[in-house]
Design a protein around this motif. Structure first.
Motif, PDB file in Angstrom:
ATOM      1  N   VAL A  29       6.275  -9.713  17.504  1.00 42.75           N
ATOM      2  CA  VAL A  29       6.262  -8.694  16.599  1.00 42.75           C
ATOM      3  C   VAL A  29       6.174  -9.242  15.099  1.00 42.75           C
ATOM      4  O   VAL A  29       5.657  -8.364  14.446  1.00 42.75           O
ATOM      5  N   ALA A  30       6.530 -10.303  14.834  1.00 41.61           N
ATOM      6  CA  ALA A  30       6.699 -10.931  13.382  1.00 41.61           C
ATOM      7  C   ALA A  30       5.152 -10.848  12.722  1.00 41.61           C
ATOM      8  O   ALA A  30       5.085 -10.458  11.548  1.00 41.61           O
ATOM      9  N   PRO A  31       4.072 -11.159  13.453  1.00 43.17           N
ATOM     10  CA  PRO A  31       2.701 -11.086  12.492  1.00 43.17           C
ATOM     11  C   PRO A  31       2.372  -9.604  12.141  1.00 43.17           C
ATOM     12  O   PRO A  31       2.138  -9.341  10.853  1.00 43.17           O
ATOM     13  N   GLY A  32       2.489  -8.810  13.005  1.00 44.16           N
ATOM     14  CA  GLY A  32       2.261  -7.199  12.668  1.00 44.16           C
ATOM     15  C   GLY A  32       3.077  -6.705  11.684  1.00 44.16           C
ATOM     16  O   GLY A  32       2.877  -6.059  10.767  1.00 44.16           O
ATOM     17  N   ALA A  33       4.461  -7.099  11.783  1.00 38.98           N
ATOM     18  CA  ALA A  33       5.238  -6.434  10.997  1.00 38.98           C
ATOM     19  C   ALA A  33       5.148  -7.186   9.550  1.00 38.98           C
ATOM     20  O   ALA A  33       5.290  -6.483   8.512  1.00 38.98           O
ATOM     21  N   ILE A  37       4.317  -4.880   6.271  1.00 39.48           N
ATOM     22  CA  ILE A  37       5.156  -5.156   5.030  1.00 39.48           C
ATOM     23  C   ILE A  37       4.234  -5.489   3.680  1.00 39.48           C
ATOM     24  O   ILE A  37       4.202  -4.664   2.762  1.00 39.48           O
ATOM     25  N   ILE A  38       3.508  -6.351   3.989  1.00 38.74           N
ATOM     26  CA  ILE A  38       2.456  -6.976   2.753  1.00 38.74           C
ATOM     27  C   ILE A  38       1.338  -5.936   2.294  1.00 38.74           C
ATOM     28  O   ILE A  38       1.144  -5.585   1.201  1.00 38.74           O
ATOM     29  N   PHE A  39       0.835  -5.020   3.416  1.00 32.70           N
ATOM     30  CA  PHE A  39      -0.299  -4.166   2.982  1.00 32.70           C
ATOM     31  C   PHE A  39       0.058  -3.042   2.859  1.00 32.70           C
ATOM     32  O   PHE A  39      -0.958  -2.026   2.571  1.00 32.70           O
ATOM     33  N   PHE A  40       1.368  -2.251   3.357  1.00 36.47           N
ATOM     34  CA  PHE A  40       1.634  -0.850   3.501  1.00 36.47           C
ATOM     35  C   PHE A  40       2.916  -0.876   2.548  1.00 36.47           C
ATOM     36  O   PHE A  40       2.849   0.306   1.620  1.00 36.47           O
ATOM     37  N   TYR A  41       3.850  -1.567   2.729  1.00 33.37           N
ATOM     38  CA  TYR A  41       5.196  -1.156   2.005  1.00 33.37           C
ATOM     39  C   TYR A  41       5.119  -1.696   0.707  1.00 33.37           C
ATOM     40  O   TYR A  41       5.443  -0.874  -0.101  1.00 33.37           O
ATOM     41  N   ILE A  42       4.650  -2.907   0.509  1.00 33.31           N
ATOM     42  CA  ILE A  42       4.727  -3.617  -0.949  1.00 33.31           C
ATOM     43  C   ILE A  42       3.724  -2.699  -1.896  1.00 33.31           C
ATOM     44  O   ILE A  42       4.136  -2.589  -3.147  1.00 33.31           O
ATOM     45  N   PRO A  43       2.615  -2.306  -1.277  1.00 37.12           N
ATOM     46  CA  PRO A  43       1.684  -1.455  -2.577  1.00 37.12           C
ATOM     47  C   PRO A  43       2.373  -0.070  -2.840  1.00 37.12           C
ATOM     48  O   PRO A  43       2.260   0.252  -3.989  1.00 37.12           O
ATOM     49  N   VAL A  44       3.300   0.451  -2.067  1.00 36.59           N
ATOM     50  CA  VAL A  44       3.857   1.544  -2.136  1.00 36.59           C
ATOM     51  C   VAL A  44       4.877   1.445  -3.694  1.00 36.59           C
ATOM     52  O   VAL A  44       5.081   2.364  -4.391  1.00 36.59           O
ATOM     53  N   LEU A  45       5.368   0.452  -3.829  1.00 37.67           N
ATOM     54  CA  LEU A  45       6.212   0.102  -5.009  1.00 37.67           C
ATOM     55  C   LEU A  45       5.427   0.348  -6.148  1.00 37.67           C
ATOM     56  O   LEU A  45       5.993   0.466  -7.118  1.00 37.67           O
ATOM     57  N   ALA A  46       4.034   0.050  -6.272  1.00 37.93           N
ATOM     58  CA  ALA A  46       3.303  -0.041  -7.392  1.00 37.93           C
ATOM     59  C   ALA A  46       2.951   1.602  -7.752  1.00 37.93           C
ATOM     60  O   ALA A  46       2.605   1.600  -8.863  1.00 37.93           O
ATOM     61  N   ASN A  47       3.376   2.534  -7.079  1.00 42.49           N
ATOM     62  CA  ASN A  47       3.185   3.787  -7.229  1.00 42.49           C
ATOM     63  C   ASN A  47       3.918   4.379  -8.569  1.00 42.49           C
ATOM     64  O   ASN A  47       3.548   5.193  -9.121  1.00 42.49           O
TER      65      ASN A  47
END
Length: 146
Positions: A29-33, A37-47
Protein backbone atom coordinates in the motif's frame (compact mmCIF):
# COMPACT_ATOMS: atom_id res chain seq x y z
CA UNK A 1 -18.33 -32.90 30.66
CA UNK A 2 -18.82 -29.44 29.14
CA UNK A 3 -18.32 -27.87 32.55
CA UNK A 4 -14.71 -29.02 32.76
CA UNK A 5 -13.72 -27.68 29.32
CA UNK A 6 -10.90 -25.17 29.40
CA UNK A 7 -11.44 -22.05 27.28
CA UNK A 8 -8.14 -20.77 25.89
CA UNK A 9 -7.43 -17.16 26.71
CA UNK A 10 -6.62 -15.21 23.56
CA UNK A 11 -4.25 -12.39 24.29
CA UNK A 12 -5.24 -9.18 22.54
CA UNK A 13 -2.47 -7.97 20.29
CA UNK A 14 -1.54 -4.31 20.43
CA UNK A 15 -1.42 -1.92 17.48
CA UNK A 16 2.29 -2.31 16.70
CA UNK A 17 2.13 -6.11 16.78
CA UNK A 18 -0.72 -6.03 14.26
CA UNK A 19 1.27 -3.62 12.08
CA UNK A 20 4.24 -5.99 12.17
CA UNK A 21 2.00 -8.94 11.27
CA UNK A 22 0.67 -7.06 8.23
CA UNK A 23 3.97 -5.49 7.09
CA UNK A 24 3.80 -7.12 3.64
CA UNK A 25 0.40 -5.60 2.96
CA UNK A 26 1.55 -2.23 4.27
CA UNK A 27 4.52 -2.32 1.91
CA UNK A 28 2.15 -2.98 -0.99
CA UNK A 29 0.00 0.00 0.00
CA UNK A 30 2.94 2.35 0.67
CA UNK A 31 3.65 3.53 -2.94
CA UNK A 32 0.01 4.42 -3.57
CA UNK A 33 -0.33 6.12 -0.20
CA UNK A 34 2.82 8.17 -0.80
CA UNK A 35 1.55 9.17 -4.23
CA UNK A 36 -1.75 10.35 -2.73
CA UNK A 37 -0.04 12.26 0.06
CA UNK A 38 2.50 13.97 -2.21
CA UNK A 39 0.24 14.88 -5.12
CA UNK A 40 -3.20 15.28 -3.50
CA UNK A 41 -2.94 16.16 0.19
CA UNK A 42 0.16 18.39 0.32
CA UNK A 43 -1.03 20.70 -2.51
CA UNK A 44 -4.29 21.27 -0.62
CA UNK A 45 -2.25 22.99 2.09
CA UNK A 46 -1.26 25.66 -0.44
CA UNK A 47 -4.92 26.67 -0.86
CA UNK A 48 -4.37 29.09 2.01
CA UNK A 49 -2.84 31.43 -0.59
CA UNK A 50 -6.36 32.32 -1.77
CA UNK A 51 -7.01 33.94 1.60
CA UNK A 52 -3.78 35.96 1.71
CA UNK A 53 -2.33 38.99 0.00
CA UNK A 54 0.35 36.68 -1.34
CA UNK A 55 3.73 38.23 -2.07
CA UNK A 56 6.38 35.81 -3.30
CA UNK A 57 9.71 36.13 -1.53
CA UNK A 58 13.21 35.15 -2.62
CA UNK A 59 13.38 32.92 0.45
CA UNK A 60 10.94 30.42 -1.07
CA UNK A 61 7.30 29.49 -1.29
CA UNK A 62 6.90 28.23 2.28
CA UNK A 63 8.39 31.44 3.69
CA UNK A 64 6.09 33.49 1.44
CA UNK A 65 3.01 31.59 2.61
CA UNK A 66 3.98 32.02 6.25
CA UNK A 67 4.70 35.75 6.00
CA UNK A 68 2.01 37.03 3.61
CA UNK A 69 -0.69 39.09 5.32
CA UNK A 70 -4.07 37.45 5.87
CA UNK A 71 -6.98 39.13 4.01
CA UNK A 72 -9.73 36.55 4.45
CA UNK A 73 -12.42 36.71 1.76
CA UNK A 74 -11.29 40.06 0.26
CA UNK A 75 -9.74 38.33 -2.76
CA UNK A 76 -13.03 36.54 -3.46
CA UNK A 77 -15.08 39.70 -2.97
CA UNK A 78 -12.78 41.54 -5.39
CA UNK A 79 -13.15 38.82 -8.01
CA UNK A 80 -16.94 38.47 -7.68
CA UNK A 81 -17.41 42.26 -7.96
CA UNK A 82 -15.18 42.62 -11.03
CA UNK A 83 -16.58 42.76 -14.56
CA UNK A 84 -14.34 39.85 -15.53
CA UNK A 85 -16.25 37.51 -13.21
CA UNK A 86 -19.20 37.28 -15.59
CA UNK A 87 -16.95 36.69 -18.59
CA UNK A 88 -15.03 33.96 -16.77
CA UNK A 89 -18.27 32.36 -15.54
CA UNK A 90 -19.82 32.45 -19.02
CA UNK A 91 -16.70 30.94 -20.61
CA UNK A 92 -16.43 28.19 -17.98
CA UNK A 93 -20.08 27.18 -18.20
CA UNK A 94 -20.07 27.48 -21.99
CA UNK A 95 -16.97 25.34 -22.48
CA UNK A 96 -18.21 22.68 -20.06
CA UNK A 97 -21.65 22.48 -21.66
CA UNK A 98 -20.10 22.34 -25.13
CA UNK A 99 -17.72 19.53 -24.17
CA UNK A 100 -20.47 17.58 -22.41
CA UNK A 101 -22.85 17.83 -25.35
CA UNK A 102 -20.19 17.01 -27.96
CA UNK A 103 -18.86 14.05 -25.99
CA UNK A 104 -22.39 12.75 -25.44
CA UNK A 105 -23.27 13.14 -29.12
CA UNK A 106 -20.09 11.53 -30.46
CA UNK A 107 -20.25 8.64 -27.97
CA UNK A 108 -23.79 7.78 -29.08
CA UNK A 109 -22.92 8.31 -32.76
CA UNK A 110 -19.89 6.00 -32.67
CA UNK A 111 -21.78 3.45 -30.58
CA UNK A 112 -24.58 3.26 -33.17
CA UNK A 113 -22.14 3.16 -36.09
CA UNK A 114 -20.10 0.39 -34.50
CA UNK A 115 -23.17 -1.65 -33.63
CA UNK A 116 -24.11 -1.65 -37.32
CA UNK A 117 -20.70 -2.86 -38.55
CA UNK A 118 -20.68 -6.33 -40.06
CA UNK A 119 -16.91 -6.91 -40.21
CA UNK A 120 -16.00 -7.99 -36.66
CA UNK A 121 -12.25 -7.70 -37.22
CA UNK A 122 -12.55 -4.12 -38.39
CA UNK A 123 -14.85 -3.41 -35.46
CA UNK A 124 -12.19 -4.68 -33.03
CA UNK A 125 -9.52 -2.54 -34.77
CA UNK A 126 -11.69 0.58 -34.38
CA UNK A 127 -12.50 -0.20 -30.76
CA UNK A 128 -8.85 -0.78 -29.95
CA UNK A 129 -7.71 2.38 -31.72
CA UNK A 130 -10.27 4.45 -29.81
CA UNK A 131 -9.58 2.95 -26.38
CA UNK A 132 -5.82 2.38 -26.65
CA UNK A 133 -4.80 5.95 -25.67
CA UNK A 134 -6.53 5.55 -22.30
CA UNK A 135 -4.21 2.65 -21.45
CA UNK A 136 -0.96 4.36 -22.40
CA UNK A 137 1.15 6.21 -19.91
CA UNK A 138 1.75 9.64 -21.38
CA UNK A 139 4.81 10.05 -19.15
CA UNK A 140 6.42 6.99 -20.77
CA UNK A 141 5.50 8.26 -24.23
CA UNK A 142 7.06 11.62 -23.39
CA UNK A 143 10.32 9.98 -22.29
CA UNK A 144 10.63 8.20 -25.64
CA UNK A 145 9.57 11.26 -27.69
CA UNK A 146 6.75 9.40 -29.39
Amino acid sequence: MAQNAVVPIVKKRNFFQRLWDNRVFLLMVAPGALFLIIFFYIPVLANVVAFQNFQYSDQGFIYSVMHSPWVGFQNFAFFFKSADFWIVLRNTVGYNLTFLLLNFFFAIFFGVVMSQMRNQRLLKVYQTSMLFPYFLSWAILGVYDI
